[in-house]
Design an enzyme around this catalytic site. Structure first.
Site, PDB file in Angstrom:
ATOM      1  N   GLU A  36       0.902  -1.155   0.000  1.00 31.22           N
ATOM      2  CA  GLU A  36       0.000   0.000   0.000  1.00 31.22           C
ATOM      3  C   GLU A  36       0.934   1.196   0.000  1.00 31.22           C
ATOM      4  O   GLU A  36       1.645   1.418   0.979  1.00 31.22           O
ATOM      5  CB  GLU A  36      -0.864   0.020   1.266  1.00 31.22           C
ATOM      6  CG  GLU A  36      -1.711  -1.210   1.501  1.00 31.22           C
ATOM      7  CD  GLU A  36      -2.726  -1.446   0.415  1.00 31.22           C
ATOM      8  OE1 GLU A  36      -3.163  -0.465  -0.223  1.00 31.22           O
ATOM      9  OE2 GLU A  36      -3.082  -2.608   0.178  1.00 31.22           O
ATOM     10  N   CYS A  77      -2.251   8.692   3.684  1.00 35.48           N
ATOM     11  CA  CYS A  77      -2.099   8.166   2.323  1.00 35.48           C
ATOM     12  C   CYS A  77      -3.345   8.433   1.499  1.00 35.48           C
ATOM     13  O   CYS A  77      -3.297   8.454   0.276  1.00 35.48           O
ATOM     14  CB  CYS A  77      -1.827   6.675   2.389  1.00 35.48           C
ATOM     15  SG  CYS A  77      -3.033   5.796   3.372  1.00 35.48           S
TER      16      CYS A  77
HETATM   17  P1  NAP Z   1       8.847   4.723   3.969  1.00 39.56           P
HETATM   18  O1  NAP Z   1      10.004   5.583   4.174  1.00 39.56           O
HETATM   19  O2  NAP Z   1       8.701   4.041   2.672  1.00 39.56           O
HETATM   20  O3  NAP Z   1       8.885   3.680   5.162  1.00 39.56           O
HETATM   21  C1  NAP Z   1       7.848   2.739   5.344  1.00 39.56           C
HETATM   22  C2  NAP Z   1       8.365   1.583   6.177  1.00 39.56           C
HETATM   23  O4  NAP Z   1       9.349   0.874   5.461  1.00 39.56           O
HETATM   24  C3  NAP Z   1       9.017   1.991   7.481  1.00 39.56           C
HETATM   25  O5  NAP Z   1       8.653   1.065   8.475  1.00 39.56           O
HETATM   26  C4  NAP Z   1      10.497   1.871   7.167  1.00 39.56           C
HETATM   27  O6  NAP Z   1      11.263   1.596   8.314  1.00 39.56           O
HETATM   28  C5  NAP Z   1      10.495   0.681   6.261  1.00 39.56           C
HETATM   29  N1  NAP Z   1      11.631   0.593   5.376  1.00 39.56           N
HETATM   30  C6  NAP Z   1      12.226   1.574   4.688  1.00 39.56           C
HETATM   31  N2  NAP Z   1      13.197   1.072   3.920  1.00 39.56           N
HETATM   32  C7  NAP Z   1      13.213  -0.263   4.141  1.00 39.56           C
HETATM   33  C8  NAP Z   1      13.993  -1.341   3.661  1.00 39.56           C
HETATM   34  N3  NAP Z   1      14.952  -1.154   2.769  1.00 39.56           N
HETATM   35  N4  NAP Z   1      13.725  -2.584   4.129  1.00 39.56           N
HETATM   36  C9  NAP Z   1      12.724  -2.806   5.017  1.00 39.56           C
HETATM   37  N5  NAP Z   1      11.960  -1.804   5.502  1.00 39.56           N
HETATM   38  C10 NAP Z   1      12.199  -0.564   5.076  1.00 39.56           C
HETATM   39  O7  NAP Z   1       7.476   5.506   4.191  1.00 39.56           O
HETATM   40  P2  NAP Z   1       7.079   6.461   5.400  1.00 39.56           P
HETATM   41  O8  NAP Z   1       7.868   7.720   5.243  1.00 39.56           O
HETATM   42  O9  NAP Z   1       7.106   5.765   6.699  1.00 39.56           O
HETATM   43  O10 NAP Z   1       5.551   6.725   5.076  1.00 39.56           O
HETATM   44  C11 NAP Z   1       5.096   7.735   4.234  1.00 39.56           C
HETATM   45  C12 NAP Z   1       4.645   7.185   2.918  1.00 39.56           C
HETATM   46  O11 NAP Z   1       3.766   6.094   3.109  1.00 39.56           O
HETATM   47  C13 NAP Z   1       3.851   8.194   2.110  1.00 39.56           C
HETATM   48  O12 NAP Z   1       4.358   8.195   0.802  1.00 39.56           O
HETATM   49  C14 NAP Z   1       2.425   7.687   2.134  1.00 39.56           C
HETATM   50  O13 NAP Z   1       1.675   8.019   0.999  1.00 39.56           O
HETATM   51  C15 NAP Z   1       2.612   6.215   2.277  1.00 39.56           C
HETATM   52  N6  NAP Z   1       1.474   5.586   2.960  1.00 39.56           N
HETATM   53  C16 NAP Z   1       0.650   4.783   2.277  1.00 39.56           C
HETATM   54  C17 NAP Z   1      -0.430   4.178   2.910  1.00 39.56           C
HETATM   55  C18 NAP Z   1      -1.382   3.257   2.179  1.00 39.56           C
HETATM   56  O14 NAP Z   1      -2.149   2.589   2.811  1.00 39.56           O
HETATM   57  N7  NAP Z   1      -1.335   3.223   0.889  1.00 39.56           N
HETATM   58  C19 NAP Z   1      -0.645   4.398   4.267  1.00 39.56           C
HETATM   59  C20 NAP Z   1       0.205   5.235   4.941  1.00 39.56           C
HETATM   60  C21 NAP Z   1       1.281   5.838   4.279  1.00 39.56           C
HETATM   61  P3  NAP Z   1      12.204   2.696   9.007  1.00 39.56           P
HETATM   62  O15 NAP Z   1      11.323   3.746   9.557  1.00 39.56           O
HETATM   63  O16 NAP Z   1      12.892   1.937  10.062  1.00 39.56           O
HETATM   64  O17 NAP Z   1      13.117   3.216   7.938  1.00 39.56           O
END
Ligand code: NAP
Length: 709
Positions: A264, A303
């Site tokens: 997602e 999101c």
């Molecule tokens: P993110 O930077 O992509 O991180 C999401 C998760 O992935 C975090 O738990 C992060 O952990 C982990 N992660 C990052 N790199 C990784 C890797 N190489 N291996 C394993 N895990 C990894 O996103 P965010 O900044 O937390 O969230 C914001 C984004 O999420 C926005 O773009 C938003 O649109 C999207 N979002 C989408 C939804 C939906 O349902 N579609 C819901 C909410 C948010 P760490 O924090 O430890 O790096």
């Protein structure tokens, strides 16, 4: 990265114990979003990720497998009650992520709501077993001895849930709940900036004593090697940015190792104002309210938030003015602890920086600032004073308006904060085209009171969206809102939104299960599915002329403790006369010509002449199978799948066979549901009608025994 200080380290919950990194290992610091104070450290160095997964696959699978779907669903309700009573603890922590009281309703109350809803849907819509039969039977041999169907059983591994920072509680619970009901252990990896709130929620869940061993593990801190240790038995459910999802999806264990991976991700959701919804209409007002709500709840870090407001070009200036006026009158930015604050901080200074640079890019590309600015705003602090808080991640809401609706940047750049863009369309087809330029989104609002516009817009954009929210004067007050996914319905969307639709409703439980085709004899399929299949053995009571064993007990005399799948009753034949048909027509008022007018009935292509009412036959069916004395059968609560097949004319006879097909004891009551396969035959053994009779039956035959003793 830094080394540990007096600031506490957020522990992980691994193999049913709390775990912290060794003294001196490298950790990451997280700050209070509203003050910049150091709040917590995270570190997962030294964590044996392969052992974490193995604990779930062994201990967790075993403990969850000892319970049925209903028993697990009931535990979710108990967990929800436990968390509900302790919400305040979570609210207080959540404030430090910048979330206001209103935001907490989405994240914390919303997450608890998912547990309640899925618990009740699980117990209502799934069998009280561990195998779910999917669909009906396919006959695969002429004599019925070889048949096929599909079954769902849980996947044999773990569900690894990687979550985004914006919903630390709801984000976890919306994935944990379906995995738990399915019987699949969860390993949750919250995002670091707000993971301390997830940790607090997990701590409460552990303290409740309700979690079976190994059913929930928490990794606090980055766990980059998780996919290395996963295989085809496991699934990863990722929520976060599209860029991270793409990286994870390219892991060899996803590409060729068979790990089930769903995402997602981000999405440039649209809200479309219909051409009818001009200034002064209730729809215009509802639209403006919706845009402002979506910009400011969670400071726009949702999101599902509206990123692109697509409005008739002639209304663009009026919409910008109205949004500005509403932001002025309704929005107070500041510390969630301060009275009157309606929009808190972003989750971190890094997040604030990301959003600012996204807005700068948008302005450079041609977006004009119609409201707000990127300067640090004056905000209401916890003490009630108005001030600029240097270290707080506060931002003013920003509205950008675009003269060029085709600009690529407005359709591709996500500013994950209180930011929305306004673009104009020329006609409905143009609005559909512009909405689709988001390349796949989670949700779009269609705001119109014109049914034709609603139809045209919805059918035009639905293929690009996971959810379409129709907003008009009738729903302005009752709608759950554009941005709130509900646990009953799909959450997820195509393309840029990640391609998922596995969250929401019972499909989210089945997402954690494998669908397997099953072929074999009716007896063996009955044994495996727990559902009686046509052609399987029966123990028949009733009429010996139709197969009853001498001395067999009427199945309505059996409590759930005694009743078995395949226990049946066969009735004798009963003849239907024209007098019966006429009397039924007169008493019910159903004098449709096919029952009372021989000539007219003969002219009907389906009937030989006058025929009995289908409902007469069903009523007589009940008369033929009933066991009238008080006993364990408490009530008949309906029929399902009723089909009338061969008409019954005056002079024909009918008989019924009733077979216990599905037995579902309730985990919360002293009774359960029994679905009976009912089949009515005529005197020539032709099938007249088929249906399922639904009854409530006591687990032990106590009610009337106690009453009569
Ligand atoms: P993110 O930077 O992509 O991180 C999401 C998760 O992935 C975090 O738990 C992060 O952990 C982990 N992660 C990052 N790199 C990784 C890797 N190489 N291996 C394993 N895990 C990894 O996103 P965010 O900044 O937390 O969230 C914001 C984004 O999420 C926005 O773009 C938003 O649109 C999207 N979002 C989408 C939804 C939906 O349902 N579609 C819901 C909410 C948010 P760490 O924090 O430890 O790096």
């Amino acid at each position: 990265m830094s080394t540990q200080t007096a600031v506490p380290t957020v522990p992980s919950f691994i193999a049913d114990r709390w775990w912290s990194p060794a003294e001196g290992s490298s950790t990451r610091e997280v700050l209070d979003a509203t003050t910049g104070e150091a709040l917590a450290h995270y570190g997962a160095d030294g964590l044996d990720l392969a052992a974490v997964l193995e604990h779930g696959r062994t201990v967790g699978q075993r403990a969850l497998g000892a319970l049925t779907l209903h028993e697990r669903a009931l535990k979710l309700k108990e967990l929800a009650v436990y968390l509900n009573d302790r919400r305040e603890e979570l609210y207080a922590l959540s404030n430090r992520t910048g979330a206001t009281k209103g935001d907490n309703q989405f994240d914390i109350d919303g997450g608890i709501g998912v547990l309640f809803t899925l618990s009740s849907k699980g117990r209502r819509e799934l069998p009280n077993a561990n195998v779910i039969q999917d669909g009906g039977i396919e006959p695969l041999s002429r004599d019925g001895s070889f048949i096929g169907t599909h079954v769902y059983t849980r996947i044999p591994g773990v569900a690894v849930q990687v979550n985004a920072f914006n919903f630390p509680v709801w984000g976890m619970l919306e994935k944990f709940a379906p995995a738990f009901i399915a019987g699949v252990p969860t390993v949750v990896k919250p995002a670091t900036p707000t993971g301390y709130v997830t940790e607090a929620a997990v701590r409460l869940m552990v303290e409740s004593g309700l979690l079976p061993d190994g059913s929930l593990q928490l990794i606090s801190g980055s766990a980059r090697g998780l996919l290395d240790a996963m295989d085809y038995r496991d699934l990863m459910a990722f929520t976060g940015s599209a860029a991270t999802a793409q990286g994870l999806k390219a892991h060899p264990n996803v590409i060729s190792g068979g790990v089930r991976f769903t995402a997602e991700t981000d999405s440039l959701n649209a809200a479309i104002l219909g051409p009818d919804a001009v200034e002064g209409t209730p729809e215009f007002e509802a639209f403006v309210k919706s845009v402002v709500t979506e910009m400011t709840v969670k400071a726009g870090q949702k999101c599902t938030a509206i990123r692109r407001a697509i409005v008739p070009e002639t209304q663009r200036a009026a919409v910008a003015r109205a949004i500005g006026a509403r932001l002025d009158s309704r929005v107070v930015v500041g510390s969630p602890q301060a009275e009157g604050v309606t929009m808190g901080a972003l989750a971190s200074m890094e997040q604030l920086q990301d959003v600012r640079s996204a807005v700068e890019d948008m302005v450079a590309a041609g977006g004009e600032l119609a409201y707000g600015s990127l300067d640090a705003p004056t905000v209401r602090t916890a003490s009630g004073a108005e001030a600029v808080v240097e270290k707080g991640a506060f931002m003013s809401p920003v509205v950008l308006t675009w003269a060029d609706a085709e600009n690529d940047v407005v359709h591709s750049r996500e500013a994950f904060g209180p930011v929305a863009s306004l673009i104009g369309y020329t006609d409905v087809a143009d609005a559909v085209r512009l909405a689709a330029r988001g390349s796949g989104s989670l949700v779009a609002t269609v705001c119109t009171n014109d049914p034709e516009v609603a139809r045209e817009l919805t059918t035009g954009i639905a293929g690009h969206h996971g959810r379409v929210h129709l907003l008009n004067r009738e729903t302005a007050k009752t709608s759950t809102g554009h941005g709130a996914p509900v646990p009953h319905l799909v959450h997820g969307g195509p393309g840029r939104a990640g391609g998922g639709e596995e969250l929401g409703g019972i499909r989210s439980v089945k997402h954690h299960m494998q669908r397997t085709a099953l072929q074999g004899s009716p007896n063996l399929l009955t044994a495996v599915t727990g559902v009686w299949q046509t052609g399987a053995d029966r123990r028949i009571a009733g009429s010996e002329a139709f197969g009853a064993e001498p001395g067999a007990v009427h199945p309505f005399r059996k409590s759930l403790a005694e009743l078995r799948i395949g226990d049946a009753l066969a009735s004798d034949l009963r003849q239907v006369t024209q007098e019966d048909i006429t009397a039924f027509a007169q008493t019910t008022g159903d004098t449709f010509y096919a029952h009372v007018d021989q000539k007219a009935a003969e002219a009907n292509p389906f009937f030989p002449g006058t025929v009995a009412h289908g409902y007469l036959l069903v009523s007589w069916g009940a008369g033929l199978f009933v066991e009238p004395a008080p006993g364990p059968v408490l009530a008949n609560y309906g029929l399902e799948s009723l089909r009338f097949i061969t008409p019954v004319a005056a002079g024909d006879s009918i008989r019924i066979t009733l077979t216990a097909k599905k037995i579902t004891p309730r985990v919360t009551d002293e009774y359960g549901e029994v679905a009976w396969d009912a089949i009515i035959h005529n005197q020539d053994d032709e099938i007249v009608a088929t249906y399922d009779v639904l009854t409530l039956v006591e687990k032990e035959d106590t009610l009337y025994r106690n009453w009569t003793s």
